[in-house]
Design an enzyme around this catalytic site. Structure first.
Site, PDB file in Angstrom:
ATOM      1  N   GLY A   1       0.830  -1.198   0.000  1.00  0.00           N
ATOM      2  CA  GLY A   1       0.000   0.000   0.000  1.00  0.00           C
ATOM      3  C   GLY A   1       0.861   1.243   0.000  1.00  0.00           C
ATOM      4  O   GLY A   1       1.957   1.258  -0.551  1.00  0.00           O
ATOM      5  N   CYS A   2       0.389   2.259   0.642  1.00  0.00           N
ATOM      6  CA  CYS A   2       1.082   3.543   0.672  1.00  0.00           C
ATOM      7  C   CYS A   2       2.452   3.415   1.321  1.00  0.00           C
ATOM      8  O   CYS A   2       2.570   2.901   2.429  1.00  0.00           O
ATOM      9  CB  CYS A   2       0.239   4.553   1.447  1.00  0.00           C
ATOM     10  SG  CYS A   2       1.041   6.145   1.639  1.00  0.00           S
ATOM     11  N   PHE A   3       3.476   3.906   0.651  1.00  0.00           N
ATOM     12  CA  PHE A   3       4.824   3.773   1.214  1.00  0.00           C
ATOM     13  C   PHE A   3       5.050   4.634   2.447  1.00  0.00           C
ATOM     14  O   PHE A   3       5.944   4.368   3.234  1.00  0.00           O
ATOM     15  CB  PHE A   3       5.926   3.982   0.183  1.00  0.00           C
ATOM     16  CG  PHE A   3       5.855   5.201  -0.703  1.00  0.00           C
ATOM     17  CD1 PHE A   3       5.371   6.424  -0.271  1.00  0.00           C
ATOM     18  CD2 PHE A   3       6.314   5.106  -2.010  1.00  0.00           C
ATOM     19  CE1 PHE A   3       5.339   7.529  -1.101  1.00  0.00           C
ATOM     20  CE2 PHE A   3       6.295   6.209  -2.854  1.00  0.00           C
ATOM     21  CZ  PHE A   3       5.806   7.423  -2.394  1.00  0.00           C
TER      22      PHE A   3
END
Length: 181
Positions: A13-15
């Protein structure tokens, strides 16, 4: 005595979330947010977010295997995101948000495959794990403003509502692996 460092590249997902989670672990010396697994050379965040480059948002974690094993990183990784949703983490939807272990050695590949098989065998998740396990390709660091994003933007709503709960969960669940501060 020089310390042997290894690299793990993980997408979940979002880093921003993964970077904040891994930065707090003993034995982790560096975490870089970036992109891996796509066709475009040196993609921008905007290009990757468009979902057409084939890249995943990922983190590249440099760690000391004498302090924290790759398997320990996987334990934290799989507790920090939902590895059963294909190309999605919460409201983030698209192949750029897929779950992936991009291995740098046969040992990392085998460890990841065994770890996933164990999760599925134990029924740790209600659905099967869909995390891809593929060889690491070229990793492209994201723009500078994405690095240390949580540390530099803790009051931003996304950080408060999405990143902070994951950081706190890891601090509680893996307290012995977390550095002070």
């Amino acid at each position: 005595m020089d310390t042997q460092q290894e690299v793990a590249t993980l997408a979940g997902g979002c880093f921003w979330c993964l970077e904040a989670v891994f930065r707090q672990l003993h034995g982790v010396s560096k975490v870089v947010s970036g992109f891996i697994g796509g066709q475009l050379t040196d993609p921008s965040y905007k290009q990757v977010c468009g979902g057409m480059t084939g890249h995943a948002e990922a983190v590249q974690v440099t760690f000391d295997p004498n302090v924290i094993a790759f398997g320990d990183l996987l334990e934290v990784f799989f507790a920090s995101h939902n590895p059963t949703t294909l190309n999605r983490q919460g409201n983030d939807i698209g192949t750029q948000y897929r779950s992936g272990v991009f291995y740098h050695s046969d040992a990392q590949r085998m460890t990841a495959e065994q770890f996933i098989a164990g999760l599925n065998a134990r029924g740790e998740w209600p659905d099967p794990v869909v995390t891809e396990v593929t060889p690491a390709s070229r990793f492209y660091p994201a723009e500078n403003y994405h690095q240390d994003y949580f540390a530099n933007n803790t009051r931003q709503p996304y950080c408060q509502l999405v990143v902070l709960p994951k950081v706190l969960k890891v601090r509680q669940r893996f307290a012995k692996k977390v550095s002070a501060g």
